[in-house]
Motif scaffolding. Structure first.
Motif, mmCIF file in Angstrom:
data_model
loop_
_atom_site.group_PDB
_atom_site.id
_atom_site.type_symbol
_atom_site.label_atom_id
_atom_site.label_comp_id
_atom_site.label_asym_id
_atom_site.label_seq_id
_atom_site.Cartn_x
_atom_site.Cartn_y
_atom_site.Cartn_z
ATOM 1 N N ARG A 187 0.817 -1.212 0.000
ATOM 2 C CA ARG A 187 0.000 0.000 0.000
ATOM 3 C C ARG A 187 0.848 1.258 0.000
ATOM 4 O O ARG A 187 0.535 2.227 -0.692
ATOM 5 C CB ARG A 187 -0.909 -0.029 1.230
ATOM 6 C CG ARG A 187 -1.864 1.142 1.325
ATOM 7 C CD ARG A 187 -2.774 0.991 2.528
ATOM 8 N NE ARG A 187 -3.710 2.108 2.631
ATOM 9 C CZ ARG A 187 -4.625 2.224 3.578
ATOM 10 N NH1 ARG A 187 -4.714 1.259 4.510
ATOM 11 N NH2 ARG A 187 -5.434 3.254 3.604
ATOM 12 N N VAL A 188 1.939 1.242 0.763
ATOM 13 C CA VAL A 188 2.811 2.417 0.827
ATOM 14 C C VAL A 188 3.443 2.682 -0.527
ATOM 15 O O VAL A 188 3.502 3.834 -0.982
ATOM 16 C CB VAL A 188 3.893 2.218 1.907
ATOM 17 C CG1 VAL A 188 4.887 3.370 1.891
ATOM 18 C CG2 VAL A 188 3.255 2.092 3.285
ATOM 19 N N GLY A 189 3.910 1.627 -1.185
ATOM 20 C CA GLY A 189 4.519 1.800 -2.499
ATOM 21 C C GLY A 189 3.547 2.346 -3.522
ATOM 22 O O GLY A 189 3.915 3.186 -4.367
ATOM 23 N N ARG A 190 2.301 1.882 -3.472
ATOM 24 C CA ARG A 190 1.297 2.405 -4.408
ATOM 25 C C ARG A 190 0.990 3.871 -4.125
ATOM 26 O O ARG A 190 0.729 4.659 -5.041
ATOM 27 C CB ARG A 190 0.026 1.553 -4.333
ATOM 28 C CG ARG A 190 0.213 0.135 -4.853
ATOM 29 C CD ARG A 190 -1.122 -0.560 -5.065
ATOM 30 N NE ARG A 190 -1.821 -0.769 -3.798
ATOM 31 C CZ ARG A 190 -1.675 -1.844 -3.038
ATOM 32 N NH1 ARG A 190 -0.829 -2.804 -3.396
ATOM 33 N NH2 ARG A 190 -2.368 -1.991 -1.912
ATOM 34 N N ALA A 191 1.026 4.244 -2.830
ATOM 35 C CA ALA A 191 0.823 5.654 -2.482
ATOM 36 C C ALA A 191 1.973 6.511 -3.011
ATOM 37 O O ALA A 191 1.749 7.635 -3.494
ATOM 38 C CB ALA A 191 0.710 5.803 -0.965
ATOM 39 N N TYR A 192 3.196 5.996 -2.940
ATOM 40 C CA TYR A 192 4.333 6.727 -3.495
ATOM 41 C C TYR A 192 4.116 7.033 -4.981
ATOM 42 O O TYR A 192 4.316 8.165 -5.438
ATOM 43 C CB TYR A 192 5.618 5.909 -3.335
ATOM 44 C CG TYR A 192 6.156 5.831 -1.929
ATOM 45 C CD1 TYR A 192 5.761 6.736 -0.952
ATOM 46 C CD2 TYR A 192 7.073 4.846 -1.575
ATOM 47 C CE1 TYR A 192 6.260 6.661 0.341
ATOM 48 C CE2 TYR A 192 7.585 4.764 -0.296
ATOM 49 C CZ TYR A 192 7.175 5.670 0.660
ATOM 50 O OH TYR A 192 7.674 5.588 1.933
ATOM 51 N N ILE A 193 3.721 6.012 -5.735
ATOM 52 C CA ILE A 193 3.540 6.188 -7.175
ATOM 53 C C ILE A 193 2.393 7.148 -7.461
ATOM 54 O O ILE A 193 2.474 7.991 -8.374
ATOM 55 C CB ILE A 193 3.295 4.824 -7.843
ATOM 56 C CG1 ILE A 193 4.541 3.938 -7.704
ATOM 57 C CG2 ILE A 193 2.934 5.000 -9.314
ATOM 58 C CD1 ILE A 193 4.360 2.543 -8.222
ATOM 59 N N GLU A 199 -0.443 14.605 -7.653
ATOM 60 C CA GLU A 199 -0.791 14.871 -6.259
ATOM 61 C C GLU A 199 -2.292 15.096 -6.085
ATOM 62 O O GLU A 199 -2.877 14.696 -5.080
ATOM 63 C CB GLU A 199 -0.019 16.092 -5.761
ATOM 64 C CG GLU A 199 1.483 15.867 -5.680
ATOM 65 C CD GLU A 199 2.187 17.088 -5.140
ATOM 66 O OE1 GLU A 199 1.493 18.021 -4.698
ATOM 67 O OE2 GLU A 199 3.433 17.094 -5.156
ATOM 68 N N GLN A 200 -2.920 15.722 -7.084
ATOM 69 C CA GLN A 200 -4.353 15.983 -6.989
ATOM 70 C C GLN A 200 -5.149 14.690 -6.996
ATOM 71 O O GLN A 200 -6.070 14.497 -6.187
ATOM 72 C CB GLN A 200 -4.804 16.879 -8.150
ATOM 73 C CG GLN A 200 -4.288 18.305 -8.102
ATOM 74 C CD GLN A 200 -2.838 18.421 -8.553
ATOM 75 O OE1 GLN A 200 -2.285 17.469 -9.107
ATOM 76 N NE2 GLN A 200 -2.239 19.581 -8.339
ATOM 77 N N HIS A 201 -4.785 13.772 -7.889
ATOM 78 C CA HIS A 201 -5.486 12.488 -7.947
ATOM 79 C C HIS A 201 -5.228 11.665 -6.679
ATOM 80 O O HIS A 201 -6.128 10.983 -6.184
ATOM 81 C CB HIS A 201 -5.054 11.706 -9.180
ATOM 82 C CG HIS A 201 -5.493 12.320 -10.465
ATOM 83 N ND1 HIS A 201 -4.978 11.945 -11.690
ATOM 84 C CD2 HIS A 201 -6.406 13.295 -10.715
ATOM 85 C CE1 HIS A 201 -5.566 12.659 -12.638
ATOM 86 N NE2 HIS A 201 -6.429 13.489 -12.068
ATOM 87 N N ALA A 203 -4.621 12.875 -3.683
ATOM 88 C CA ALA A 203 -5.428 13.460 -2.611
ATOM 89 C C ALA A 203 -6.892 13.071 -2.751
ATOM 90 O O ALA A 203 -7.580 12.826 -1.756
ATOM 91 C CB ALA A 203 -5.273 14.977 -2.620
ATOM 92 N N ALA A 204 -7.363 12.994 -4.004
ATOM 93 C CA ALA A 204 -8.754 12.600 -4.232
ATOM 94 C C ALA A 204 -9.009 11.160 -3.808
ATOM 95 O O ALA A 204 -10.133 10.800 -3.439
ATOM 96 C CB ALA A 204 -9.106 12.779 -5.711
ATOM 97 N N LEU A 205 -7.966 10.329 -3.832
ATOM 98 C CA LEU A 205 -8.079 8.937 -3.399
ATOM 99 C C LEU A 205 -7.951 8.791 -1.884
ATOM 100 O O LEU A 205 -8.006 7.666 -1.360
ATOM 101 C CB LEU A 205 -7.012 8.085 -4.086
ATOM 102 C CG LEU A 205 -7.156 7.902 -5.594
ATOM 103 C CD1 LEU A 205 -5.937 7.203 -6.177
ATOM 104 C CD2 LEU A 205 -8.420 7.095 -5.912
ATOM 105 N N GLY A 206 -7.761 9.903 -1.186
ATOM 106 C CA GLY A 206 -7.648 9.851 0.267
ATOM 107 C C GLY A 206 -6.240 9.679 0.777
ATOM 108 O O GLY A 206 -6.041 9.376 1.962
#
Length: 339
Positions: A187-193, A199-201, A203-206
Motif C-alpha cells: 500500500r505504501v509503495g502504491r501511495a508513493y507512485i 498529487e491531486q489524484h 489526494a482525491a483517493l484519500g
C-alpha cells in the motif's frame, strides 16, 4: 545466497573488498531510487545522510578520549543508534519535501551538504579534521563480525576482514532489497507512485500527500544511514572530504543508469559506479593513454566520471527507465524466441 556464502572461499581480497563496497553503496542507492524514482523527490543531499550514518556510528562506538568525542557503546548497539539518528535527521528535514518538489527541493537540499561539511570541519573532535578518524570494528561479544579477530579458517581459507565484510554487507543488502520490494509492492509503495504521478489524484483517493512525501524522505535517510555505517566499516578510516556533493552526484548516476524506481537497477548501477574507478585503477595501465601517475591527463577517476556522464546521457535518450528495463526487455525477447 549460496554464491554469496561460497564466494569468499574462492575469490581474492581485492574482489571481496570491491564487492563489500558495492553492497554497501547499493543500500544507499535503493534509498535514493525510492525517493527519486517512486516518490518523485529529487535529493542532492544523499551524501549528507550517508555521513550522518557513518559519523553517527563512529561517535556512538568510539570511546571518549582527549580530543575526540565518543560514547563507547557496544558496536552493534552503535549501528542501531546511528540508523535511528539518520531517521531522526531525515524526519527533521522532511518539511522540505512537504513544501517543495522537483528541482526546487533538489536545490534546497544542497544546503544540507554545505551544513554537513561545515560541521565536520568545525568539530575535529567528531570527525578528526582533515586527517579523519579510525572506525571501530563491528564486534559482538569480542568476535569481530567485520574485522580480523579472532582468526578463523574455513576449509583451509583464512576468513579475515575482506571475507567477513563481503558476507555481512551482502546479507544486509539482501535483507534491505527484500524489505524495500515488499514496501514498494504494498500500500505504501502504491501511495508513493500515486503522489509522484499526480498529487491531486492522490489526494482525491484519500492519500495524505505530505505524509507520504515525508515517509519517502525518511525511508531514504534511514537506508542512507545504514549504507554510511557499512561504508565507514569498509573504509576503516573516514575523512570529511569524502562526503561531498560529488558523492551525491555519483549516487544520482547509480539510480539513473540502473533505472529510476527499480531495486535491481539501483543495485546494478551502484555496483557499476563503485567498481569502475577501482577496476580502472588496477587494470588501467593496460589501456593506452590511461595512467594513474600524478599529473596524468586522464587518471582513472576522471575517465570514470566521463563514462558516468556519457552513460547518463545515453540512458536518458535511449530509455529513461534505465539498464534494468533494457535487460528485462532482452529477457522477454529471449523467452519469446525460445518458445
Amino acid at each position: 545466497m549460496i554464491a554469496l556464502l561460497v564466494a569468499p572461499l574462492y575469490v581474492d581480497a581485492f574482489w571481496l573488498n570491491l564487492g563489500g563496497f558495492a553492497f554497501a553503496a547499493s543500500i544507499g542507492a535503493i534509498g535514493l531510487t525510492i525517493l527519486y524514482g517512486r516518490v518523485g523527490q529529487l535529493s542532492l543531499a544523499h551524501s549528507f545522510f550517508l555521513a550522518v550514518g557513518a559519523y553517527g556510528y563512529l561517535f556512538f562506538a568510539s570511546p571518549a578520549v582527549e580530543g575526540s568525542w565518543g560514547m563507547g557503546l557496544p558496536p552493534l548497539l552503535a549501528v542501531g543508534a546511528a540508523v535511528v539518528l539518520s531517521a531522526v535527521v531525515g524526519l527533521a528535514f522532511s518539511p522540505l519535501s512537504r513544501r517543495l518538489k522537483g528541482i526546487s527541493i533538489g536545490v534546497a537540499t544542497l544546503a544540507l551538504i554545505f551544513i554537513g561539511e561545515h560541521v565536520l570541519y568545525a568539530f575535529p573532535e567528531l570527525s578528526g579534521g582533515f586527517n579523519g578518524r579510525s572506525v571501530p570494528d563491528l564486534t559482538i561479544g569480542g568476535f569481530a563480525v567485520i574485522g580480523n579477530e579472532p582468526a578463523i579458517t574455513l576449509l583451509g581459507v583464512p576468513f579475515g576482514r575482506p571475507e567477513r565484510l563481503w558476507v555481512v554487507a551482502g546479507l544486509t543488502l539482501l535483507a534491505t532489497a527484500l524489505l524495500a520490494s515488499r514496501i514498494l509492492r504494498g500500500r505504501v509503495g502504491r501511495a508513493y507512485i500515486a503522489v509522484r504521478d499526480s498529487e491531486q489524484h492522490a489526494a482525491a483517493l484519500g492519500i495524505d500527500v505530505n505524509r507520504t512525501r515525508s515517509s519517502g524522505f525518511m525511508v531514504s535517510a534511514v537506508l542512507a544511514g545504514l549504507s554510511g555505517v557499512l561504508l565507514a566499516l569498509a573504509f576503516r578510516r573516514i575523512v570529511p572530504e569524502y562526503w561531498s556533493l560529488m558523492l551525491s552526484l555519483q549516487y544520482l548516476a547509480m539510480v539513473i543508469i540502473g533505472g529510476l524506481g527499480s531495486i535491481r537497477g539501483a543495485v546494478g548501477g551502484a555496483a557499476f559506479v563503485t567498481a569502475l574507478p577501482l577496476l580502472l585503477q588496477r587494470y588501467g595501465e593496460a589501456v593506452p593513454g590511461l595512467s594513474s601517475d600524478p599529473g596524468a591527463p586522464f587518471p582513472p577517476s576522471v575517465v570514470a566520471q566521463l563514462v558516468f556522464g556519457l552513460l547518463i546521457v545515453v540512458v536518458l535518450m535511449r530509455d529513461p527507465r534505465g539498464i534494468a528495463h533494457q535487460l528485462t526487455q532482452l529477457r522477454a525477447r529471449w523467452r519469446a524466441r525460445s518458445r
